[in-house]
Scaffold this motif. Sequence first.
Motif, PDB file in Angstrom:
ATOM      1  N   ILE A  84     -14.160 -31.097 -39.681  1.00 50.54           N
ATOM      2  CA  ILE A  84     -15.172 -30.830 -40.624  1.00 50.54           C
ATOM      3  C   ILE A  84     -15.100 -32.443 -41.317  1.00 50.54           C
ATOM      4  O   ILE A  84     -14.472 -32.745 -42.088  1.00 50.54           O
ATOM      5  CB  ILE A  84     -15.250 -30.025 -41.422  1.00 50.54           C
ATOM      6  CG1 ILE A  84     -15.144 -28.418 -40.616  1.00 50.54           C
ATOM      7  CG2 ILE A  84     -16.247 -30.009 -42.490  1.00 50.54           C
ATOM      8  CD1 ILE A  84     -15.120 -27.194 -41.565  1.00 50.54           C
ATOM      9  N   LYS A  89     -17.928 -29.044 -28.772  1.00 56.06           N
ATOM     10  CA  LYS A  89     -19.032 -29.445 -29.338  1.00 56.06           C
ATOM     11  C   LYS A  89     -19.153 -30.614 -30.451  1.00 56.06           C
ATOM     12  O   LYS A  89     -18.114 -30.818 -31.466  1.00 56.06           O
ATOM     13  CB  LYS A  89     -19.720 -28.108 -30.357  1.00 56.06           C
ATOM     14  CG  LYS A  89     -20.179 -27.147 -29.511  1.00 56.06           C
ATOM     15  CD  LYS A  89     -20.800 -25.793 -30.271  1.00 56.06           C
ATOM     16  CE  LYS A  89     -21.292 -24.631 -29.335  1.00 56.06           C
ATOM     17  NZ  LYS A  89     -22.029 -23.795 -30.305  1.00 56.06           N
ATOM     18  N   LEU A 103     -21.378 -32.370 -33.292  1.00 55.71           N
ATOM     19  CA  LEU A 103     -22.635 -31.788 -33.889  1.00 55.71           C
ATOM     20  C   LEU A 103     -22.935 -32.827 -35.228  1.00 55.71           C
ATOM     21  O   LEU A 103     -22.085 -33.313 -35.966  1.00 55.71           O
ATOM     22  CB  LEU A 103     -22.802 -30.488 -34.474  1.00 55.71           C
ATOM     23  CG  LEU A 103     -22.311 -29.298 -33.520  1.00 55.71           C
ATOM     24  CD1 LEU A 103     -22.013 -28.115 -34.299  1.00 55.71           C
ATOM     25  CD2 LEU A 103     -23.329 -29.241 -32.378  1.00 55.71           C
ATOM     26  N   ASP A 104     -24.479 -33.150 -35.515  1.00 53.36           N
ATOM     27  CA  ASP A 104     -24.971 -33.801 -36.532  1.00 53.36           C
ATOM     28  C   ASP A 104     -24.024 -34.945 -37.035  1.00 53.36           C
ATOM     29  O   ASP A 104     -23.566 -35.246 -37.963  1.00 53.36           O
ATOM     30  CB  ASP A 104     -24.867 -32.781 -37.703  1.00 53.36           C
ATOM     31  CG  ASP A 104     -25.657 -33.250 -38.859  1.00 53.36           C
ATOM     32  OD1 ASP A 104     -26.387 -34.300 -38.660  1.00 53.36           O
ATOM     33  OD2 ASP A 104     -25.462 -32.810 -39.888  1.00 53.36           O
ATOM     34  N   GLU A 113     -17.729 -31.496 -36.700  1.00 49.99           N
ATOM     35  CA  GLU A 113     -18.891 -30.931 -37.516  1.00 49.99           C
ATOM     36  C   GLU A 113     -19.232 -32.380 -38.376  1.00 49.99           C
ATOM     37  O   GLU A 113     -18.521 -32.738 -39.322  1.00 49.99           O
ATOM     38  CB  GLU A 113     -18.885 -30.190 -38.392  1.00 49.99           C
ATOM     39  CG  GLU A 113     -20.281 -29.674 -39.217  1.00 49.99           C
ATOM     40  CD  GLU A 113     -21.293 -29.579 -38.667  1.00 49.99           C
ATOM     41  OE1 GLU A 113     -22.306 -30.676 -38.877  1.00 49.99           O
ATOM     42  OE2 GLU A 113     -21.637 -28.627 -37.659  1.00 49.99           O
ATOM     43  N   ASN A 164     -21.709 -33.525 -40.150  1.00 50.26           N
ATOM     44  CA  ASN A 164     -22.670 -33.713 -41.428  1.00 50.26           C
ATOM     45  C   ASN A 164     -23.473 -34.436 -41.832  1.00 50.26           C
ATOM     46  O   ASN A 164     -23.592 -35.040 -43.121  1.00 50.26           O
ATOM     47  CB  ASN A 164     -21.605 -32.910 -42.686  1.00 50.26           C
ATOM     48  CG  ASN A 164     -21.080 -31.712 -42.718  1.00 50.26           C
ATOM     49  OD1 ASN A 164     -21.752 -30.809 -42.347  1.00 50.26           O
ATOM     50  ND2 ASN A 164     -19.731 -31.659 -42.750  1.00 50.26           N
ATOM     51  N   ASN A 173     -11.837 -26.498 -35.969  1.00 49.72           N
ATOM     52  CA  ASN A 173     -13.016 -27.254 -36.411  1.00 49.72           C
ATOM     53  C   ASN A 173     -12.533 -28.329 -37.082  1.00 49.72           C
ATOM     54  O   ASN A 173     -11.992 -28.288 -38.247  1.00 49.72           O
ATOM     55  CB  ASN A 173     -13.755 -26.412 -36.964  1.00 49.72           C
ATOM     56  CG  ASN A 173     -14.219 -25.193 -36.502  1.00 49.72           C
ATOM     57  OD1 ASN A 173     -14.587 -25.130 -35.344  1.00 49.72           O
ATOM     58  ND2 ASN A 173     -13.631 -23.937 -36.790  1.00 49.72           N
ATOM     59  N   ASP A 199      -9.811 -24.741 -39.750  1.00 46.72           N
ATOM     60  CA  ASP A 199     -10.749 -25.790 -40.189  1.00 46.72           C
ATOM     61  C   ASP A 199      -9.850 -27.130 -40.760  1.00 46.72           C
ATOM     62  O   ASP A 199      -8.867 -26.873 -41.412  1.00 46.72           O
ATOM     63  CB  ASP A 199     -11.670 -25.345 -41.410  1.00 46.72           C
ATOM     64  CG  ASP A 199     -12.439 -24.314 -41.109  1.00 46.72           C
ATOM     65  OD1 ASP A 199     -13.042 -24.331 -39.808  1.00 46.72           O
ATOM     66  OD2 ASP A 199     -13.156 -23.692 -41.884  1.00 46.72           O
ATOM     67  N   THR A 219     -14.647 -28.024 -32.244  1.00 45.70           N
ATOM     68  CA  THR A 219     -15.981 -28.683 -32.815  1.00 45.70           C
ATOM     69  C   THR A 219     -15.673 -29.807 -33.916  1.00 45.70           C
ATOM     70  O   THR A 219     -14.751 -29.806 -34.580  1.00 45.70           O
ATOM     71  CB  THR A 219     -16.753 -27.532 -33.710  1.00 45.70           C
ATOM     72  OG1 THR A 219     -17.100 -26.458 -32.818  1.00 45.70           O
ATOM     73  CG2 THR A 219     -18.085 -28.125 -34.164  1.00 45.70           C
TER      74      THR A 219
END
Length: 323
Positions: free
Chosen positions: A65, A198, A200-201, A95, A97, A63, A21, A93
Amino acid sequence: MRFFAFALTLILLSTTARGADIYVDNVRGDDRNLGNSAAFSEGENGPIASIAKALRIARKGDNVILTNTGVPYRESITLQGGNNSGWEFAPLTIEGNGAILDGRAPIPVDGWKHVQGDVYCFAPTYKTYHQLYLDDRPAKRVEVEDMSQLDTLKPLEWCLTDGMIFFRTEKDRGPGCYRLSYTARRTGITLYEVRNVKILDLTVQGFQLDGINVHSNCYKIELGAITSRGNGRSGVSVGGASRATISKSLLGDNGAAQLRGEGFSKTTVIDSTLLENTAPATFRDDAKITIDGQEVTDAPAAETAQALRLFPQPDAPASPLRR
């Protein structure tokens, strides 16, 4: 014994390949940090300040984040090659948020030149596409063939002609009386020769070309819960031989098309909304686009749908994907 050795190898491979992460915070982060923790109190282990730096240090399957600080991330990012790819069982990924990636820049007052009457012009670096924002939402654009038709602009309307942005102010007011910004950065997210990724969001807005460009040789790309709005050309563009899936996403208020496909690319859209409010829902140049199981055969004509906007007026409800 061979079976158990093979199974153990798979377990070890999946364990070591599962990504780390990397935390990003554009308010409290520092690009000198390692990004191992979301807590800024962790010193050099605390969050990184920019997504671009996180991708530079990322390894396969990591990832990234993002912290949704309420302040947009103002950068363009590129994912390219093996380090920005993932495994089938552990994709790389991003992410979001609910954070916003924003490509706009304010137009300085001295950047405007008076043309005639209440009409002023600004010359951006890039000469095609674009969006002009008024108070953080796209201003009303009209089609003008050449400068001889500038007098058809109504107050607070704009056009892109001869590579310049023309804007008409209200009577006896100059452009310095307004909060005007334009699509200064080229593309929000560019993907090139990556797979198993990926995103996302995340909201991507205000870029001169595309919010997200899945450029070439990209496979198993998933865009989930994405809002891509107010970009000069398209919300999402998929090209080359790339393969992408868009799910639970919202594309609208983009300049030429909400979703664009070209080359031998294939895009699958699932449970998403493509608003035909400023441009056609799709544009295809030999590409294949499937929406909820139905293949798109013709690019529909643009429709004016003033009732649905991704940048609502203060009294209007928020975008359906903004949770």
